[in-house]
Design a protein around this motif. Sequence first.
Motif, PDB file in Angstrom:
ATOM      1  N   TYR A 103      20.341 -77.323   4.406  1.00 27.89           N
ATOM      2  CA  TYR A 103      19.296 -76.615   3.671  1.00 27.89           C
ATOM      3  C   TYR A 103      19.210 -77.084   2.223  1.00 27.89           C
ATOM      4  N   VAL A 104      20.357 -77.157   1.559  1.00 27.12           N
ATOM      5  CA  VAL A 104      20.364 -77.520   0.139  1.00 27.12           C
ATOM      6  C   VAL A 104      19.903 -78.954  -0.068  1.00 27.12           C
ATOM      7  N   ALA A 105      20.348 -79.852   0.795  1.00 32.53           N
ATOM      8  CA  ALA A 105      19.913 -81.245   0.676  1.00 32.53           C
ATOM      9  C   ALA A 105      18.396 -81.347   0.813  1.00 32.53           C
ATOM     10  N   ASP A 106      17.831 -80.594   1.772  1.00 34.80           N
ATOM     11  CA  ASP A 106      16.382 -80.602   1.965  1.00 34.80           C
ATOM     12  C   ASP A 106      15.664 -79.927   0.803  1.00 34.80           C
ATOM     13  N   LEU A 107      16.257 -78.854   0.269  1.00 39.52           N
ATOM     14  CA  LEU A 107      15.630 -78.137  -0.837  1.00 39.52           C
ATOM     15  C   LEU A 107      15.475 -79.041  -2.058  1.00 39.52           C
ATOM     16  N   LEU A 108      16.497 -79.815  -2.359  1.00 43.40           N
ATOM     17  CA  LEU A 108      16.429 -80.723  -3.504  1.00 43.40           C
ATOM     18  C   LEU A 108      15.352 -81.790  -3.297  1.00 43.40           C
ATOM     19  N   LYS A 109      15.226 -82.271  -2.060  1.00 48.74           N
ATOM     20  CA  LYS A 109      14.163 -83.230  -1.756  1.00 48.74           C
ATOM     21  C   LYS A 109      12.788 -82.576  -1.901  1.00 48.74           C
ATOM     22  N   GLU A 110      12.691 -81.323  -1.465  1.00 51.85           N
ATOM     23  CA  GLU A 110      11.411 -80.620  -1.562  1.00 51.85           C
ATOM     24  C   GLU A 110      11.010 -80.398  -3.017  1.00 51.85           C
ATOM     25  N   ILE A 111      11.965 -80.131  -3.870  1.00 46.55           N
ATOM     26  CA  ILE A 111      11.645 -79.970  -5.291  1.00 46.55           C
ATOM     27  C   ILE A 111      11.059 -81.264  -5.836  1.00 46.55           C
ATOM     28  N   LYS A 112      11.626 -82.391  -5.411  1.00 44.21           N
ATOM     29  CA  LYS A 112      11.085 -83.693  -5.834  1.00 44.21           C
ATOM     30  C   LYS A 112       9.664 -83.892  -5.297  1.00 44.21           C
ATOM     31  N   ARG A 113       9.446 -83.514  -4.038  1.00 44.20           N
ATOM     32  CA  ARG A 113       8.100 -83.632  -3.480  1.00 44.20           C
ATOM     33  C   ARG A 113       7.121 -82.747  -4.228  1.00 44.20           C
ATOM     34  N   GLY A 114       7.576 -81.536  -4.572  1.00 45.04           N
ATOM     35  CA  GLY A 114       6.722 -80.614  -5.312  1.00 45.04           C
ATOM     36  C   GLY A 114       6.409 -81.100  -6.711  1.00 45.04           C
ATOM     37  N   GLU A 115       7.341 -81.829  -7.319  1.00 49.13           N
ATOM     38  CA  GLU A 115       7.092 -82.416  -8.641  1.00 49.13           C
ATOM     39  C   GLU A 115       5.969 -83.451  -8.555  1.00 49.13           C
ATOM     40  N   LYS A 116       5.971 -84.255  -7.500  1.00 50.42           N
ATOM     41  CA  LYS A 116       4.908 -85.249  -7.320  1.00 50.42           C
ATOM     42  C   LYS A 116       3.567 -84.566  -7.119  1.00 50.42           C
ATOM     43  N   ARG A 117       3.557 -83.461  -6.349  1.00 47.61           N
ATOM     44  CA  ARG A 117       2.297 -82.731  -6.149  1.00 47.61           C
ATOM     45  C   ARG A 117       1.803 -82.154  -7.467  1.00 47.61           C
ATOM     46  N   ALA A 118       2.723 -81.618  -8.258  1.00 47.79           N
ATOM     47  CA  ALA A 118       2.342 -81.023  -9.547  1.00 47.79           C
ATOM     48  C   ALA A 118       1.754 -82.086 -10.480  1.00 47.79           C
ATOM     49  N   HIS A 119       2.346 -83.248 -10.528  1.00 48.43           N
ATOM     50  CA  HIS A 119       1.864 -84.320 -11.395  1.00 48.43           C
ATOM     51  C   HIS A 119       0.523 -84.864 -10.902  1.00 48.43           C
ATOM     52  N   ALA A 120       0.338 -84.873  -9.579  1.00 44.22           N
ATOM     53  CA  ALA A 120      -0.929 -85.352  -9.022  1.00 44.22           C
ATOM     54  C   ALA A 120      -2.074 -84.433  -9.417  1.00 44.22           C
ATOM     55  N   VAL A 121      -1.807 -83.119  -9.407  1.00 36.95           N
ATOM     56  CA  VAL A 121      -2.822 -82.138  -9.799  1.00 36.95           C
ATOM     57  C   VAL A 121      -3.125 -82.240 -11.285  1.00 36.95           C
ATOM     58  N   ALA A 122      -2.077 -82.435 -12.091  1.00 44.17           N
ATOM     59  CA  ALA A 122      -2.251 -82.537 -13.537  1.00 44.17           C
ATOM     60  C   ALA A 122      -3.059 -83.776 -13.890  1.00 44.17           C
TER      61      ALA A 122
END
Length: 443
Positions: free
Chosen positions: A424-443
């Motif tokens: 779970y934790v390994a996936d969560l850290l990857k998801e945070i990275k994916r979410g950062e890319k989504r946030a930057h794409a929107v910005a």
Amino acid sequence: MAFDGSSKPKTCIIGAGCSGFTMAKRLKDKGLPYDCFEMSDNIGGNWYYKNPNGTSSCYQSLHIDTSKWRLAFEDYPVPEDWPDFPHHAQLLQYFHDYVDHFGLRETITFNTAVTNVETLPGGRWKVTLSTGEAREYDAVAVANGHHWDARMPTYPGHFEGYQVHSHHYRDPFEPYDFRGKNVMIVGAGNSAMDISSELSQRPIAKNLFISMRRGVWVLPKYMDGSPADKAALPPWLPSKLGRKLARAKIKKTIGMMEDYGLPKPDHEPLDGHPSVSGEFLTRVGCGDIKPKPGIQSLDGDSVVFTDGTREQVDAIVWATGYNVTFPFLKQKELMPQENTFPLYKRMVKPGFETLFFLGLAQPLPTLVNFAEQQSKLVAAALTGEYAFPDAAEMDKVTEADEQLHLGHFYDSPRHRMQVDFGVYVADLLKEIKRGEKRAHAVA
């Protein structure tokens, strides 16, 4: 509602157990405002022995089944002189030391419960307190725990003796004196293992029976001379292969449950949440604990079992688990059904991306520092560094995650929020990275 980092959203944290105060620390570190409300007079939640708010399930002799190596917070080591499996009082003191070290205590409002959480336009929330006051927040973090609403089964007939749920069990002598009594424990989880082991010690119970509807695998606290949970398999190892290796090791170490006189499990090791005990199997082998099948009916001073046998019983301890409930959430879609409550990354319901559920899982090996990991995503979302995917993608990912973590378990209320901590934790850290890319794409 998505946060863009241009402002500092304010969060309401419900509860000051280990999930609530680690969330508070994360927000404080990020410079984000919050209020943390605790209905009791102090921190600790489930680990606050004799908690006056009634939520603690600690009994006097309880030692945590997770080793100190796996429960420590990332930035606050446990004391070096701790035993491998600390007593609940040691764990609670560790929590107090953590809260005081990071200056969190003054940010918690004690003796104040959250009684209602209502949605407001724009993803904001109206929070009503037990004082009658109502406040508005940009986000809410739910950290009220899920080991407090005791689940009591019903059976035909009635029982005339003493009954208590394991949640309210405290010691062998008060408020009920178990000495010299015929006692039955109902259940096969960790509490059932621990309490039956304690009460079976002579000269406490005259006879100690344990009723188990199905066989379970009881794992030792130590394997090969070390705490068993130190040997956790790495998260990069394929799950099926990891379970296969672990099953072989378990069977080689402890043998088969039926060899101890216990019912044969209808599943392989790790296909059910394992029960952990350093004493239970020995006491069964010594005859101090007498296994019985499931209950058919109650009959005055006796219990009738599904195999037709009957035992005279003076007291029953129901170690039958908990319901997952949120008394302050009245929205139908936010009410778990039979402990089924799928969430995106075990935290968020699509459409409610400003409402975060913390510690709402049954992780192996520990729940103590689980929310500490989840708080990383929450903080990233509140600062605008993380963006959620759309609702359809969230549902798709949640379904896949549920299959990953739950697919190999037999269906039971205790398994409907199961996760492997490392995976779970390994996936969560990857998801945070994916979410950062989504946030930057929107910005």
